[in-house]
Design an enzyme around this catalytic site. Structure first.
Site, PDB file in Angstrom:
ATOM      1  N   ASP A 113       0.862  -1.188   0.000  1.00  0.00           N
ATOM      2  CA  ASP A 113       0.000   0.000   0.000  1.00  0.00           C
ATOM      3  C   ASP A 113       0.896   1.235   0.000  1.00  0.00           C
ATOM      4  OD1 ASP A 113      -3.113   0.802   1.023  1.00  0.00           O
ATOM      5  OD2 ASP A 113      -1.544   2.247   1.477  1.00  0.00           O
ATOM      6  N   ASP A 135      -3.946   2.475  -5.040  1.00  0.00           N
ATOM      7  CA  ASP A 135      -2.622   2.516  -4.407  1.00  0.00           C
ATOM      8  C   ASP A 135      -2.269   1.229  -3.668  1.00  0.00           C
ATOM      9  OD1 ASP A 135      -4.148   2.715  -2.072  1.00  0.00           O
ATOM     10  OD2 ASP A 135      -2.697   4.065  -1.134  1.00  0.00           O
ATOM     11  N   GLU A 136      -2.960   0.136  -3.982  1.00  0.00           N
ATOM     12  CA  GLU A 136      -2.629  -1.086  -3.258  1.00  0.00           C
ATOM     13  C   GLU A 136      -2.850  -2.355  -4.074  1.00  0.00           C
ATOM     14  OE1 GLU A 136      -5.855  -2.104  -0.143  1.00  0.00           O
ATOM     15  OE2 GLU A 136      -5.926   0.056  -0.437  1.00  0.00           O
TER      16      GLU A 136
HETATM   17  P1  DGT Z   1      -1.914   5.874   4.074  1.00  0.00           P
HETATM   18  O1  DGT Z   1      -2.054   4.653   3.218  1.00  0.00           O
HETATM   19  O2  DGT Z   1      -2.596   5.783   5.378  1.00  0.00           O
HETATM   20  O3  DGT Z   1      -0.478   6.320   4.213  1.00  0.00           O
HETATM   21  O4  DGT Z   1      -2.640   7.078   3.319  1.00  0.00           O
HETATM   22  P2  DGT Z   1      -3.405   7.095   1.943  1.00  0.00           P
HETATM   23  O5  DGT Z   1      -3.719   8.522   1.645  1.00  0.00           O
HETATM   24  O6  DGT Z   1      -2.623   6.384   0.886  1.00  0.00           O
HETATM   25  O7  DGT Z   1      -4.744   6.335   2.313  1.00  0.00           O
HETATM   26  P3  DGT Z   1      -5.481   5.113   1.607  1.00  0.00           P
HETATM   27  O8  DGT Z   1      -4.503   4.063   1.213  1.00  0.00           O
HETATM   28  O9  DGT Z   1      -6.585   4.725   2.522  1.00  0.00           O
HETATM   29  O10 DGT Z   1      -6.150   5.764   0.320  1.00  0.00           O
HETATM   30  C1  DGT Z   1      -5.498   5.851  -0.935  1.00  0.00           C
HETATM   31  C2  DGT Z   1      -5.939   7.116  -1.648  1.00  0.00           C
HETATM   32  O11 DGT Z   1      -7.376   7.141  -1.800  1.00  0.00           O
HETATM   33  C3  DGT Z   1      -5.598   8.400  -0.896  1.00  0.00           C
HETATM   34  O12 DGT Z   1      -4.293   8.872  -1.167  1.00  0.00           O
HETATM   35  C4  DGT Z   1      -6.672   9.349  -1.340  1.00  0.00           C
HETATM   36  C5  DGT Z   1      -7.881   8.466  -1.610  1.00  0.00           C
HETATM   37  N1  DGT Z   1      -8.820   8.533  -0.472  1.00  0.00           N
HETATM   38  C6  DGT Z   1      -8.771   7.818   0.674  1.00  0.00           C
HETATM   39  N2  DGT Z   1      -9.792   8.129   1.497  1.00  0.00           N
HETATM   40  C7  DGT Z   1     -10.521   9.073   0.844  1.00  0.00           C
HETATM   41  C8  DGT Z   1     -11.728   9.821   1.176  1.00  0.00           C
HETATM   42  O13 DGT Z   1     -12.323   9.673   2.258  1.00  0.00           O
HETATM   43  N3  DGT Z   1     -12.177  10.711   0.243  1.00  0.00           N
HETATM   44  C9  DGT Z   1     -11.531  10.882  -0.972  1.00  0.00           C
HETATM   45  N4  DGT Z   1     -12.016  11.766  -1.852  1.00  0.00           N
HETATM   46  N5  DGT Z   1     -10.408  10.206  -1.303  1.00  0.00           N
HETATM   47  C10 DGT Z   1      -9.907   9.325  -0.408  1.00  0.00           C
HETATM   48 CA    CA Z   2      -2.199   4.153   0.996  1.00  0.00          CA
HETATM   49 CA    CA Z   3      -4.922   2.034   0.102  1.00  0.00          CA
END
Ligand code: DGT
Ligand code: CA
Ligand code: CA
Length: 362
Positions: free
Chosen positions: A9, A109-110
Protein backbone atom coordinates in the site's frame (compact mmCIF):
# COMPACT_ATOMS: atom_id res chain seq x y z
CA UNK A 1 -0.74 -25.92 0.73
CA UNK A 2 1.37 -23.20 2.37
CA UNK A 3 1.59 -19.92 0.48
CA UNK A 4 3.38 -16.61 0.89
CA UNK A 5 1.23 -13.59 0.14
CA UNK A 6 2.04 -9.89 0.30
CA UNK A 7 0.08 -6.67 0.40
CA UNK A 8 1.58 -3.38 -0.72
CA UNK A 9 0.00 0.00 0.00
CA UNK A 10 1.52 3.31 -1.07
CA UNK A 11 1.88 5.84 1.74
CA UNK A 12 -0.35 8.95 1.78
CA UNK A 13 -0.63 8.30 -1.91
CA UNK A 14 -2.19 11.35 -3.60
CA UNK A 15 -0.30 13.74 -1.33
CA UNK A 16 2.97 11.87 -1.83
CA UNK A 17 2.60 12.17 -5.62
CA UNK A 18 2.15 15.92 -5.19
CA UNK A 19 5.36 15.98 -3.12
CA UNK A 20 7.22 14.07 -5.82
CA UNK A 21 6.15 16.63 -8.40
CA UNK A 22 6.98 19.56 -6.12
CA UNK A 23 9.57 18.59 -3.48
CA UNK A 24 9.29 22.03 -1.86
CA UNK A 25 5.98 20.80 -0.39
CA UNK A 26 7.71 18.20 1.77
CA UNK A 27 8.14 20.26 4.93
CA UNK A 28 4.59 21.59 4.91
CA UNK A 29 1.21 20.05 5.58
CA UNK A 30 -0.08 18.93 2.16
CA UNK A 31 -3.83 18.47 1.73
CA UNK A 32 -5.18 17.01 -1.49
CA UNK A 33 -8.72 18.34 -1.81
CA UNK A 34 -11.88 17.71 -3.76
CA UNK A 35 -13.25 21.23 -4.17
CA UNK A 36 -16.97 21.29 -4.74
CA UNK A 37 -16.72 24.83 -6.06
CA UNK A 38 -19.52 26.48 -4.12
CA UNK A 39 -17.20 28.57 -1.99
CA UNK A 40 -13.43 28.66 -1.85
CA UNK A 41 -13.33 26.21 1.04
CA UNK A 42 -16.27 23.97 0.25
CA UNK A 43 -15.31 20.38 -0.35
CA UNK A 44 -13.45 17.63 1.45
CA UNK A 45 -9.89 16.52 2.07
CA UNK A 46 -9.12 13.43 -0.01
CA UNK A 47 -5.87 12.70 1.79
CA UNK A 48 -2.97 14.51 3.42
CA UNK A 49 0.70 13.95 4.17
CA UNK A 50 1.84 12.86 7.62
CA UNK A 51 2.84 16.42 8.54
CA UNK A 52 -0.82 17.43 8.10
CA UNK A 53 -2.02 14.38 10.02
CA UNK A 54 -0.11 15.68 13.07
CA UNK A 55 -2.81 18.37 13.20
CA UNK A 56 -5.58 15.81 13.24
CA UNK A 57 -6.41 16.09 9.57
CA UNK A 58 -8.17 13.04 8.13
CA UNK A 59 -9.49 11.80 4.78
CA UNK A 60 -13.06 12.90 4.16
CA UNK A 61 -12.84 15.89 6.49
CA UNK A 62 -14.38 19.19 5.28
CA UNK A 63 -11.71 21.56 3.98
CA UNK A 64 -12.96 24.35 6.24
CA UNK A 65 -12.49 22.17 9.32
CA UNK A 66 -9.01 21.13 8.16
CA UNK A 67 -8.11 24.83 7.79
CA UNK A 68 -9.18 25.46 11.38
CA UNK A 69 -7.18 22.46 12.62
CA UNK A 70 -4.03 23.83 10.97
CA UNK A 71 -4.51 26.83 13.22
CA UNK A 72 -2.62 29.41 11.18
CA UNK A 73 0.08 27.04 9.91
CA UNK A 74 0.48 27.45 6.16
CA UNK A 75 -0.72 24.28 4.45
CA UNK A 76 -0.68 23.48 0.74
CA UNK A 77 -4.24 22.86 -0.47
CA UNK A 78 -3.98 21.04 -3.78
CA UNK A 79 -6.75 20.09 -6.18
CA UNK A 80 -7.12 16.33 -6.57
CA UNK A 81 -5.99 15.12 -10.01
CA UNK A 82 -7.08 11.52 -10.28
CA UNK A 83 -5.69 11.00 -13.80
CA UNK A 84 -2.24 11.97 -12.60
CA UNK A 85 -2.32 9.50 -9.70
CA UNK A 86 -3.44 6.77 -12.12
CA UNK A 87 -0.26 7.26 -14.14
CA UNK A 88 1.91 6.78 -11.06
CA UNK A 89 -0.24 3.86 -9.94
CA UNK A 90 0.13 2.12 -13.31
CA UNK A 91 3.89 2.40 -13.19
CA UNK A 92 4.15 1.10 -9.63
CA UNK A 93 1.89 -1.84 -10.48
CA UNK A 94 4.10 -2.66 -13.48
CA UNK A 95 7.18 -2.70 -11.22
CA UNK A 96 5.50 -5.10 -8.81
CA UNK A 97 3.88 -7.28 -11.50
CA UNK A 98 7.27 -8.01 -13.04
CA UNK A 99 8.70 -9.30 -9.77
CA UNK A 100 5.99 -11.56 -8.32
CA UNK A 101 4.11 -14.73 -9.31
CA UNK A 102 0.65 -13.13 -9.36
CA UNK A 103 -0.49 -9.56 -8.82
CA UNK A 104 -4.01 -8.56 -7.84
CA UNK A 105 -4.56 -4.84 -7.86
CA UNK A 106 -7.00 -3.99 -5.09
CA UNK A 107 -7.21 -0.22 -5.43
CA UNK A 108 -5.42 2.73 -6.97
CA UNK A 109 -2.62 2.52 -4.41
CA UNK A 110 -2.63 -1.09 -3.26
CA UNK A 111 -2.23 -4.65 -4.43
CA UNK A 112 -1.94 -8.20 -3.17
CA UNK A 113 0.77 -10.40 -4.58
CA UNK A 114 1.61 -14.09 -4.36
CA UNK A 115 5.28 -15.11 -4.19
CA UNK A 116 4.87 -18.76 -3.23
CA UNK A 117 6.73 -20.09 -6.28
CA UNK A 118 9.27 -17.27 -6.46
CA UNK A 119 10.36 -17.85 -2.88
CA UNK A 120 9.78 -21.58 -2.47
CA UNK A 121 7.69 -20.64 0.61
CA UNK A 122 10.80 -19.24 2.26
CA UNK A 123 10.12 -16.19 4.44
CA UNK A 124 13.72 -14.96 4.27
CA UNK A 125 13.50 -14.91 0.48
CA UNK A 126 10.09 -13.20 0.68
CA UNK A 127 11.51 -10.54 2.99
CA UNK A 128 14.37 -9.86 0.58
CA UNK A 129 11.89 -9.65 -2.30
CA UNK A 130 9.68 -7.20 -0.41
CA UNK A 131 12.73 -5.05 0.36
CA UNK A 132 13.68 -5.09 -3.29
CA UNK A 133 10.15 -4.03 -4.29
CA UNK A 134 10.26 -1.11 -1.89
CA UNK A 135 13.73 -0.05 -3.03
CA UNK A 136 12.81 -0.21 -6.71
CA UNK A 137 9.61 1.80 -6.26
CA UNK A 138 11.58 4.38 -4.28
CA UNK A 139 14.36 4.55 -6.86
CA UNK A 140 12.15 4.69 -9.94
CA UNK A 141 9.15 6.63 -8.69
CA UNK A 142 10.47 8.31 -5.52
CA UNK A 143 7.51 6.87 -3.63
CA UNK A 144 7.49 5.05 -0.31
CA UNK A 145 5.07 2.27 0.49
CA UNK A 146 4.26 -0.12 3.30
CA UNK A 147 4.34 -3.84 2.75
CA UNK A 148 2.98 -6.77 4.71
CA UNK A 149 3.97 -10.38 4.10
CA UNK A 150 2.18 -13.40 5.52
CA UNK A 151 0.57 -16.77 4.87
CA UNK A 152 -2.59 -15.28 3.31
CA UNK A 153 -4.40 -12.10 2.27
CA UNK A 154 -6.01 -11.33 5.62
CA UNK A 155 -2.69 -11.44 7.47
CA UNK A 156 -0.76 -9.64 4.70
CA UNK A 157 -3.27 -6.78 4.63
CA UNK A 158 -3.19 -6.27 8.39
CA UNK A 159 0.62 -6.51 8.31
CA UNK A 160 0.98 -3.78 5.64
CA UNK A 161 -1.08 -1.48 7.83
CA UNK A 162 0.90 -2.37 10.97
CA UNK A 163 3.85 -0.06 10.41
CA UNK A 164 3.37 3.03 8.27
CA UNK A 165 4.80 4.93 6.49
CA UNK A 166 7.67 3.09 4.79
CA UNK A 167 7.05 -0.08 6.78
CA UNK A 168 7.76 -3.73 6.17
CA UNK A 169 6.11 -6.29 8.42
CA UNK A 170 6.66 -10.00 7.90
CA UNK A 171 4.43 -12.44 9.77
CA UNK A 172 5.26 -16.10 9.38
CA UNK A 173 2.62 -18.81 9.35
CA UNK A 174 3.43 -19.86 12.92
CA UNK A 175 3.44 -16.26 14.18
CA UNK A 176 0.10 -15.21 12.69
CA UNK A 177 -2.13 -15.87 15.70
CA UNK A 178 0.19 -14.14 18.15
CA UNK A 179 0.60 -11.19 15.78
CA UNK A 180 -3.15 -10.70 15.38
CA UNK A 181 -4.20 -11.36 18.99
CA UNK A 182 -3.72 -7.92 20.58
CA UNK A 183 -5.08 -5.96 17.60
CA UNK A 184 -8.60 -4.60 17.55
CA UNK A 185 -11.21 -6.40 15.45
CA UNK A 186 -11.53 -3.34 13.21
CA UNK A 187 -8.18 -4.19 11.64
CA UNK A 188 -9.68 -7.21 9.89
CA UNK A 189 -10.57 -6.50 6.29
CA UNK A 190 -14.34 -6.23 6.01
CA UNK A 191 -14.94 -5.32 9.65
CA UNK A 192 -16.29 -1.78 9.46
CA UNK A 193 -17.56 0.40 12.30
CA UNK A 194 -20.98 -1.32 12.26
CA UNK A 195 -19.62 -4.86 12.63
CA UNK A 196 -17.06 -3.66 15.17
CA UNK A 197 -19.82 -2.09 17.25
CA UNK A 198 -21.92 -5.27 17.24
CA UNK A 199 -18.88 -7.26 18.33
CA UNK A 200 -18.06 -4.71 21.00
CA UNK A 201 -21.57 -5.06 22.40
CA UNK A 202 -20.89 -8.78 22.81
CA UNK A 203 -17.72 -7.99 24.71
CA UNK A 204 -15.44 -8.74 21.76
CA UNK A 205 -12.95 -6.01 21.00
CA UNK A 206 -9.63 -7.73 20.25
CA UNK A 207 -8.89 -10.29 17.57
CA UNK A 208 -7.89 -12.75 20.32
CA UNK A 209 -11.39 -12.47 21.82
CA UNK A 210 -12.93 -12.95 18.38
CA UNK A 211 -10.76 -16.02 17.75
CA UNK A 212 -12.33 -17.87 20.69
CA UNK A 213 -15.86 -16.49 20.40
CA UNK A 214 -18.51 -19.26 20.27
CA UNK A 215 -19.54 -20.02 16.69
CA UNK A 216 -23.30 -19.84 17.52
CA UNK A 217 -22.88 -16.35 18.92
CA UNK A 218 -21.20 -15.10 15.74
CA UNK A 219 -23.78 -16.86 13.57
CA UNK A 220 -26.64 -15.23 15.47
CA UNK A 221 -25.07 -11.84 14.94
CA UNK A 222 -23.86 -12.09 11.35
CA UNK A 223 -25.19 -15.22 9.66
CA UNK A 224 -23.17 -18.24 8.68
CA UNK A 225 -20.96 -16.85 5.94
CA UNK A 226 -19.59 -13.81 7.75
CA UNK A 227 -19.34 -15.80 11.00
CA UNK A 228 -17.08 -18.41 9.38
CA UNK A 229 -14.96 -15.67 7.78
CA UNK A 230 -14.53 -13.83 11.09
CA UNK A 231 -13.66 -17.00 12.95
CA UNK A 232 -11.06 -18.04 10.37
CA UNK A 233 -9.60 -14.54 9.88
CA UNK A 234 -9.14 -13.97 13.60
CA UNK A 235 -7.30 -17.29 13.75
CA UNK A 236 -5.02 -16.18 10.91
CA UNK A 237 -6.72 -18.47 8.40
CA UNK A 238 -7.85 -17.32 4.96
CA UNK A 239 -8.09 -19.38 1.78
CA UNK A 240 -8.75 -16.51 -0.65
CA UNK A 241 -6.39 -16.75 -3.61
CA UNK A 242 -4.50 -13.86 -5.15
CA UNK A 243 -6.02 -13.58 -8.61
CA UNK A 244 -4.82 -11.49 -11.51
CA UNK A 245 -7.91 -9.66 -12.65
CA UNK A 246 -6.07 -9.20 -15.91
CA UNK A 247 -5.68 -5.50 -15.23
CA UNK A 248 -9.18 -5.68 -16.67
CA UNK A 249 -9.95 -2.20 -15.45
CA UNK A 250 -7.44 -0.54 -17.77
CA UNK A 251 -4.60 -0.91 -20.24
CA UNK A 252 -1.90 1.70 -20.65
CA UNK A 253 1.41 2.45 -22.35
CA UNK A 254 3.90 5.29 -21.88
CA UNK A 255 6.89 6.13 -24.07
CA UNK A 256 9.75 8.59 -23.83
CA UNK A 257 9.89 10.58 -27.06
CA UNK A 258 13.13 10.65 -29.06
CA UNK A 259 13.26 14.42 -28.59
CA UNK A 260 11.11 16.77 -26.55
CA UNK A 261 8.58 17.95 -29.10
CA UNK A 262 5.34 19.79 -29.73
CA UNK A 263 4.81 18.23 -33.14
CA UNK A 264 1.55 16.26 -33.24
CA UNK A 265 2.52 14.09 -36.23
CA UNK A 266 5.84 13.22 -34.67
CA UNK A 267 4.23 12.24 -31.37
CA UNK A 268 1.49 10.19 -33.03
CA UNK A 269 4.11 8.43 -35.19
CA UNK A 270 6.10 7.41 -32.12
CA UNK A 271 2.95 6.37 -30.27
CA UNK A 272 1.74 4.04 -33.03
CA UNK A 273 3.68 0.91 -32.00
CA UNK A 274 2.51 1.07 -28.36
CA UNK A 275 -0.98 1.91 -29.57
CA UNK A 276 -1.04 -1.19 -31.79
CA UNK A 277 0.35 -3.19 -28.92
CA UNK A 278 -2.31 -2.05 -26.50
CA UNK A 279 -5.00 -2.70 -29.13
CA UNK A 280 -3.68 -6.22 -29.69
CA UNK A 281 -3.87 -6.84 -25.96
CA UNK A 282 -7.43 -5.55 -25.90
CA UNK A 283 -8.50 -7.86 -28.71
CA UNK A 284 -6.65 -10.86 -27.29
CA UNK A 285 -8.56 -10.41 -24.04
CA UNK A 286 -11.90 -10.01 -25.80
CA UNK A 287 -12.33 -6.54 -24.38
CA UNK A 288 -13.96 -3.28 -25.49
CA UNK A 289 -12.92 0.14 -24.18
CA UNK A 290 -15.20 3.03 -23.44
CA UNK A 291 -12.77 5.61 -22.11
CA UNK A 292 -9.54 6.74 -23.74
CA UNK A 293 -6.99 9.06 -22.16
CA UNK A 294 -3.87 10.62 -23.60
CA UNK A 295 -1.09 11.54 -21.25
CA UNK A 296 1.72 14.03 -21.76
CA UNK A 297 4.66 14.53 -19.43
CA UNK A 298 6.71 17.70 -19.82
CA UNK A 299 10.34 18.47 -19.11
CA UNK A 300 9.46 19.61 -15.59
CA UNK A 301 7.79 16.16 -15.09
CA UNK A 302 4.35 17.72 -14.77
CA UNK A 303 1.65 15.38 -16.08
CA UNK A 304 -1.19 16.53 -18.31
CA UNK A 305 -4.07 14.44 -19.52
CA UNK A 306 -7.08 14.62 -21.82
CA UNK A 307 -9.72 11.96 -21.85
CA UNK A 308 -12.93 11.08 -23.58
CA UNK A 309 -15.75 8.69 -22.82
CA UNK A 310 -17.33 7.17 -25.92
CA UNK A 311 -21.06 6.75 -26.43
CA UNK A 312 -20.62 3.02 -26.82
CA UNK A 313 -17.67 0.73 -26.07
CA UNK A 314 -15.54 -0.32 -29.03
CA UNK A 315 -12.44 -2.31 -29.95
CA UNK A 316 -12.01 -0.61 -33.32
CA UNK A 317 -8.38 0.34 -33.96
CA UNK A 318 -9.26 3.25 -36.26
CA UNK A 319 -11.54 4.79 -33.67
CA UNK A 320 -8.74 4.43 -31.16
CA UNK A 321 -6.15 6.10 -33.36
CA UNK A 322 -8.52 8.90 -34.32
CA UNK A 323 -9.48 9.63 -30.70
CA UNK A 324 -5.86 9.57 -29.54
CA UNK A 325 -4.92 12.04 -32.26
CA UNK A 326 -7.75 14.39 -31.35
CA UNK A 327 -7.04 14.22 -27.64
CA UNK A 328 -3.33 14.81 -28.19
CA UNK A 329 -4.09 17.82 -30.39
CA UNK A 330 -6.24 19.28 -27.61
CA UNK A 331 -3.55 18.54 -25.06
CA UNK A 332 -0.82 20.20 -27.13
CA UNK A 333 -3.00 23.26 -27.36
CA UNK A 334 -2.45 23.85 -23.68
CA UNK A 335 1.08 22.73 -22.93
CA UNK A 336 4.63 23.06 -24.29
CA UNK A 337 6.96 20.35 -25.57
CA UNK A 338 6.26 16.81 -24.44
CA UNK A 339 9.03 14.61 -23.10
CA UNK A 340 6.90 11.51 -22.65
CA UNK A 341 3.56 10.53 -24.08
CA UNK A 342 1.12 7.78 -23.38
CA UNK A 343 -2.33 6.38 -23.74
CA UNK A 344 -4.68 4.63 -21.38
CA UNK A 345 -7.83 2.69 -22.18
CA UNK A 346 -10.25 2.28 -19.32
CA UNK A 347 -13.83 1.30 -18.57
CA UNK A 348 -12.97 -1.97 -20.23
CA UNK A 349 -15.74 -4.47 -20.69
CA UNK A 350 -16.06 -8.05 -21.83
CA UNK A 351 -17.22 -8.95 -25.28
CA UNK A 352 -19.69 -11.22 -23.48
CA UNK A 353 -21.21 -8.34 -21.54
CA UNK A 354 -21.29 -6.40 -24.75
CA UNK A 355 -23.08 -9.17 -26.61
CA UNK A 356 -25.69 -9.69 -23.96
CA UNK A 357 -26.16 -5.94 -23.78
CA UNK A 358 -26.89 -5.70 -27.52
CA UNK A 359 -29.14 -8.74 -27.37
CA UNK A 360 -30.91 -7.12 -24.49
CA UNK A 361 -31.39 -3.78 -26.18
CA UNK A 362 -32.20 -4.99 -29.70
P1 DGT B 1 -1.91 5.87 4.07
O1 DGT B 1 -2.05 4.65 3.22
O2 DGT B 1 -2.60 5.78 5.38
O3 DGT B 1 -0.48 6.32 4.21
O4 DGT B 1 -2.64 7.08 3.32
P2 DGT B 1 -3.41 7.09 1.94
O5 DGT B 1 -3.72 8.52 1.64
O6 DGT B 1 -2.62 6.38 0.89
O7 DGT B 1 -4.74 6.34 2.31
P3 DGT B 1 -5.48 5.11 1.61
O8 DGT B 1 -4.50 4.06 1.21
O9 DGT B 1 -6.59 4.72 2.52
O10 DGT B 1 -6.15 5.76 0.32
C1 DGT B 1 -5.50 5.85 -0.94
C2 DGT B 1 -5.94 7.12 -1.65
O11 DGT B 1 -7.38 7.14 -1.80
C3 DGT B 1 -5.60 8.40 -0.90
O12 DGT B 1 -4.29 8.87 -1.17
C4 DGT B 1 -6.67 9.35 -1.34
C5 DGT B 1 -7.88 8.47 -1.61
N1 DGT B 1 -8.82 8.53 -0.47
C6 DGT B 1 -8.77 7.82 0.67
N2 DGT B 1 -9.79 8.13 1.50
C7 DGT B 1 -10.52 9.07 0.84
C8 DGT B 1 -11.73 9.82 1.18
O13 DGT B 1 -12.32 9.67 2.26
N3 DGT B 1 -12.18 10.71 0.24
C9 DGT B 1 -11.53 10.88 -0.97
N4 DGT B 1 -12.02 11.77 -1.85
N5 DGT B 1 -10.41 10.21 -1.30
C10 DGT B 1 -9.91 9.33 -0.41
CA1 CA C 1 -2.20 4.15 1.00
CA1 CA D 1 -4.92 2.03 0.10
Amino acid sequence: MSRIVGHLDLDYFYAQVEEVEDPSLKDRPVLVCVFSGRTEVSGVVSTSNYKAREYGIKSGMPIALAKRRLDGVEGAFIRMDHEKYEVYSDRVMEIVRGRVDVLEQAGIDEAFFDVTKKTGVDYAAATALAQELKATILKEEKLTCSVGVGPNKVVAKIASDFKKPDGLTVVRDDEARAFLSPLSVGRIYGVGPKTAKLLQESGISTIAELAVAPAERLEDLFGNKLAVYLHDASNGVDGELVVDRGGASQLSRMITLKHDTHDLDQIVAELLPPLKDVHEKLVSKDLFFRNVTTIGILKDLSIHTRSKTLETPTNDYFVLEREVRELLAALLHEVGDLRRAGVRLSELQDMVDQRSLTEFTS
